[in-house]
Enzyme design. Structure first.
Site, mmCIF file in Angstrom:
data_model
loop_
_atom_site.group_PDB
_atom_site.id
_atom_site.type_symbol
_atom_site.label_atom_id
_atom_site.label_comp_id
_atom_site.label_asym_id
_atom_site.label_seq_id
_atom_site.Cartn_x
_atom_site.Cartn_y
_atom_site.Cartn_z
ATOM 1 N N GLU A 47 0.868 -1.179 0.000
ATOM 2 C CA GLU A 47 0.000 0.000 0.000
ATOM 3 C C GLU A 47 0.906 1.230 0.000
ATOM 4 O O GLU A 47 1.620 1.479 0.981
ATOM 5 C CB GLU A 47 -0.908 -0.054 1.233
ATOM 6 C CG GLU A 47 -2.148 0.782 1.127
ATOM 7 C CD GLU A 47 -2.962 0.492 -0.144
ATOM 8 O OE1 GLU A 47 -3.197 -0.679 -0.448
ATOM 9 O OE2 GLU A 47 -3.337 1.466 -0.834
ATOM 10 N N SER A 48 0.861 1.980 -1.095
ATOM 11 C CA SER A 48 1.848 3.058 -1.251
ATOM 12 C C SER A 48 1.744 4.132 -0.158
ATOM 13 O O SER A 48 2.757 4.705 0.246
ATOM 14 C CB SER A 48 1.726 3.697 -2.635
ATOM 15 O OG SER A 48 0.387 4.064 -2.891
ATOM 16 N N CYS A 79 4.530 -1.944 -8.781
ATOM 17 C CA CYS A 79 3.199 -1.624 -8.281
ATOM 18 C C CYS A 79 3.237 -0.430 -7.311
ATOM 19 O O CYS A 79 3.497 0.679 -7.749
ATOM 20 C CB CYS A 79 2.568 -2.869 -7.675
ATOM 21 S SG CYS A 79 0.782 -2.782 -7.717
ATOM 22 N N HIS A 171 3.435 -7.474 -10.600
ATOM 23 C CA HIS A 171 4.322 -8.081 -9.593
ATOM 24 C C HIS A 171 5.162 -9.206 -10.218
ATOM 25 O O HIS A 171 4.655 -10.325 -10.360
ATOM 26 C CB HIS A 171 3.484 -8.715 -8.472
ATOM 27 C CG HIS A 171 2.845 -7.735 -7.560
ATOM 28 N ND1 HIS A 171 3.280 -7.513 -6.276
ATOM 29 C CD2 HIS A 171 1.785 -6.908 -7.741
ATOM 30 C CE1 HIS A 171 2.535 -6.601 -5.704
ATOM 31 N NE2 HIS A 171 1.609 -6.209 -6.572
ATOM 32 N N GLU A 173 7.565 -10.827 -8.948
ATOM 33 C CA GLU A 173 8.042 -11.809 -7.951
ATOM 34 C C GLU A 173 7.008 -12.903 -7.709
ATOM 35 O O GLU A 173 7.279 -13.877 -7.024
ATOM 36 C CB GLU A 173 8.402 -11.089 -6.639
ATOM 37 C CG GLU A 173 7.243 -10.752 -5.701
ATOM 38 C CD GLU A 173 6.353 -9.610 -6.197
ATOM 39 O OE1 GLU A 173 6.603 -9.053 -7.272
ATOM 40 O OE2 GLU A 173 5.369 -9.291 -5.471
HETATM 41 N N1 GLN Z 1 -3.228 -0.230 -4.733
HETATM 42 C C1 GLN Z 1 -1.953 -0.085 -4.110
HETATM 43 C C2 GLN Z 1 -1.616 1.384 -3.865
HETATM 44 O O1 GLN Z 1 -2.267 2.242 -4.376
HETATM 45 C C3 GLN Z 1 -0.863 -0.744 -4.936
HETATM 46 C C4 GLN Z 1 -1.160 -2.219 -5.074
HETATM 47 C C5 GLN Z 1 0.035 -3.091 -5.127
HETATM 48 O O2 GLN Z 1 1.173 -2.700 -4.841
HETATM 49 N N2 GLN Z 1 -0.198 -4.349 -5.443
HETATM 50 O O3 GLN Z 1 -0.708 1.678 -3.157
#
Ligand code: GLN
Length: 198
Positions: A47-48, A79, A171, A173
């Protein structure tokens, strides 16, 4: 060659294993001083907002930006990691590195297709398609001329690079394929050669 994997959230262990399989040492980065022995950094998904907040709190944003100032510290953001590298975020925007000239929109693939897997054709990796897993992925909605596109999914740019920086909205990984990690290690090798030559 030693690669740091930011260990605040996400698939830290998988990125470490992929990096090792791809041919380099990898270690978790939890504090700014952990960056000292690394020649490159991977920022996993998660989650950023949370990752950015904790990075700011631990002083890691400033430490990475200092290290990155000469353009010779490769970073691969996947991501949420990609969001943290973007200099613009549509809507709620997390504390971040802002090292790449692009705008991203978070969770932009819609609810029904929040997670999916596709085989992507990625020229720089060779002919074999790459199995890409998308999880609540961000979209790159705008980018500048410094950004080189590397892969597309249905007209959306999903992987790109800019100087020492590499990003993917998926992703890598989560599949056994380590070719993107190998591609990143090549960038780190090139940056290290520049450092040695100077
Ligand atoms: N939805 C997440 C975000 O906004 C990112 C999702 C992820 O890293 N798989 O931070």
């Amino acid at each position: 060659m030693r690669i740091g994997v930011l260990a605040i959230q996400g698939d830290v262990r998988e990125h470490i294993l992929h990096t090792e399989k791809a041919g380099a040492e990898a270690l978790p980065v939890r504090m700014a001083r952990d960056l000292d022995n690394t020649q490159g950094l991977i920022i996993p998904g998660g989650e950023s907002t949370t990752i950015g907040m904790l990075m700011a709190e631990y002083g890691i944003i400033d430490a990475i930006k200092e290290r990155a100032a000469d353009g010779r510290y490769p970073i691969y953001g996947t991501c949420a990691g990609m969001i943290l590298l973007a200099d613009k975020v549509v809507g709620l925007s997390p504390a971040r590195l802002a090292l790449m000239d692009m705008a991203v929109s978070r969770n932009a693939y819609g609810r029904q297709i929040a997670s999916f897997e596709v085989n992507l054709s990625i020229d720089v990796l060779g002919a074999e398609p790459f199995p890409a897993v998308f999880i609540r992925a961000p979209k790159i909605v705008q980018w500048g001329s410094s950004i080189t596109p590397l892969a597309w999914y249905e007209k959306e740019l999903v992987m790109a690079e800019s100087g020492p920086y590499l990003i993917s909205s998926f992703h890598p990984e989560m599949s056994p394929d380590v070719r993107i990690h190998q591609y990143f290690l090549e960038k780190v090798r090139q940056a290290a050669a520049l450092v040695d030559a100077s």
